[in-house]
Scaffold this motif. Structure first.
Motif, PDB file in Angstrom:
ATOM      1  N   THR A  16       0.833  -1.200   0.000  1.00 32.56           N
ATOM      2  CA  THR A  16       0.000   0.000   0.000  1.00 32.56           C
ATOM      3  C   THR A  16       0.873   1.258   0.000  1.00 32.56           C
ATOM      4  O   THR A  16       0.579   2.217  -0.718  1.00 32.56           O
ATOM      5  CB  THR A  16      -0.951  -0.004   1.205  1.00 32.56           C
ATOM      6  OG1 THR A  16      -1.716  -1.211   1.182  1.00 32.56           O
ATOM      7  CG2 THR A  16      -1.898   1.182   1.183  1.00 32.56           C
ATOM      8  N   VAL A  25      -2.920   4.684  -5.549  1.00 37.31           N
ATOM      9  CA  VAL A  25      -4.047   4.734  -4.620  1.00 37.31           C
ATOM     10  C   VAL A  25      -4.018   6.048  -3.863  1.00 37.31           C
ATOM     11  O   VAL A  25      -3.000   6.758  -3.843  1.00 37.31           O
ATOM     12  CB  VAL A  25      -4.070   3.546  -3.626  1.00 37.31           C
ATOM     13  CG1 VAL A  25      -4.194   2.221  -4.335  1.00 37.31           C
ATOM     14  CG2 VAL A  25      -2.879   3.568  -2.705  1.00 37.31           C
ATOM     15  N   ILE A  34      -6.824  -1.755   3.795  1.00 29.47           N
ATOM     16  CA  ILE A  34      -6.946  -2.807   2.776  1.00 29.47           C
ATOM     17  C   ILE A  34      -7.337  -4.140   3.415  1.00 29.47           C
ATOM     18  O   ILE A  34      -8.254  -4.817   2.939  1.00 29.47           O
ATOM     19  CB  ILE A  34      -5.628  -2.966   1.984  1.00 29.47           C
ATOM     20  CG1 ILE A  34      -5.230  -1.668   1.296  1.00 29.47           C
ATOM     21  CG2 ILE A  34      -5.716  -4.123   1.006  1.00 29.47           C
ATOM     22  CD1 ILE A  34      -6.176  -1.199   0.232  1.00 29.47           C
ATOM     23  N   PHE A  64     -12.157  -1.486  -4.772  1.00 30.45           N
ATOM     24  CA  PHE A  64     -11.002  -0.955  -5.495  1.00 30.45           C
ATOM     25  C   PHE A  64     -11.310   0.398  -6.111  1.00 30.45           C
ATOM     26  O   PHE A  64     -10.466   1.289  -6.113  1.00 30.45           O
ATOM     27  CB  PHE A  64     -10.526  -1.925  -6.566  1.00 30.45           C
ATOM     28  CG  PHE A  64      -9.658  -3.036  -6.042  1.00 30.45           C
ATOM     29  CD1 PHE A  64      -9.128  -3.021  -4.766  1.00 30.45           C
ATOM     30  CD2 PHE A  64      -9.369  -4.112  -6.850  1.00 30.45           C
ATOM     31  CE1 PHE A  64      -8.329  -4.037  -4.289  1.00 30.45           C
ATOM     32  CE2 PHE A  64      -8.561  -5.136  -6.393  1.00 30.45           C
ATOM     33  CZ  PHE A  64      -8.041  -5.100  -5.110  1.00 30.45           C
ATOM     34  N   ASP A  65     -12.508   0.584  -6.636  1.00 28.06           N
ATOM     35  CA  ASP A  65     -12.865   1.874  -7.214  1.00 28.06           C
ATOM     36  C   ASP A  65     -12.705   2.997  -6.182  1.00 28.06           C
ATOM     37  O   ASP A  65     -12.315   4.109  -6.528  1.00 28.06           O
ATOM     38  CB  ASP A  65     -14.298   1.872  -7.742  1.00 28.06           C
ATOM     39  CG  ASP A  65     -14.417   1.182  -9.084  1.00 28.06           C
ATOM     40  OD1 ASP A  65     -13.382   0.862  -9.705  1.00 28.06           O
ATOM     41  OD2 ASP A  65     -15.560   0.953  -9.514  1.00 28.06           O
TER      42      ASP A  65
END
Length: 92
Positions: A16, A25, A34, A64-65
């Motif tokens: 991440t 992200v 996550i 995820f979007d």
């Protein structure tokens, strides 16, 4: 089991961090976010998995979007700290 969970938390946090650094992200996403999202996805899809074993993919895509940086709004609340993922809290 706790060692495996801690190791998983460390790997997810490292991935991440790398994704944040690359701008893949949102800046406010953590590895703990996550791990918790993945657990939530499992629990969300669990009631329909017998009839629709791929249903989890829909919820994973939705999660995820929300991680991407495009048109992201600031998240309410700070992220949880640590990976203190010991399972559901037991009632007294």
């Amino acid at each position: 089991m706790r060692d495996e969970i801690a190791r998983l938390g460390g790997v997810v946090e490292a991935l991440t961090t790398r994704a944040r650094e690359q701008g893949t992200v949102r800046d406010d996403i953590t590895g703990t976010d996550i791990v918790l999202l993945l657990g939530g996805i499992h629990h969300t899809a669990a009631p329909v998995l017998d009839q629709q074993p791929q249903a989890w993919r829909r919820y994973l895509a939705l999660a995820f979007d929300g991680l991407f940086t495009v048109d992201a709004r600031t998240l309410p609340h700070r992220p949880p700290t640590g990976p203190h993922l010991t399972g559901p809290r037991q009632s007294a």
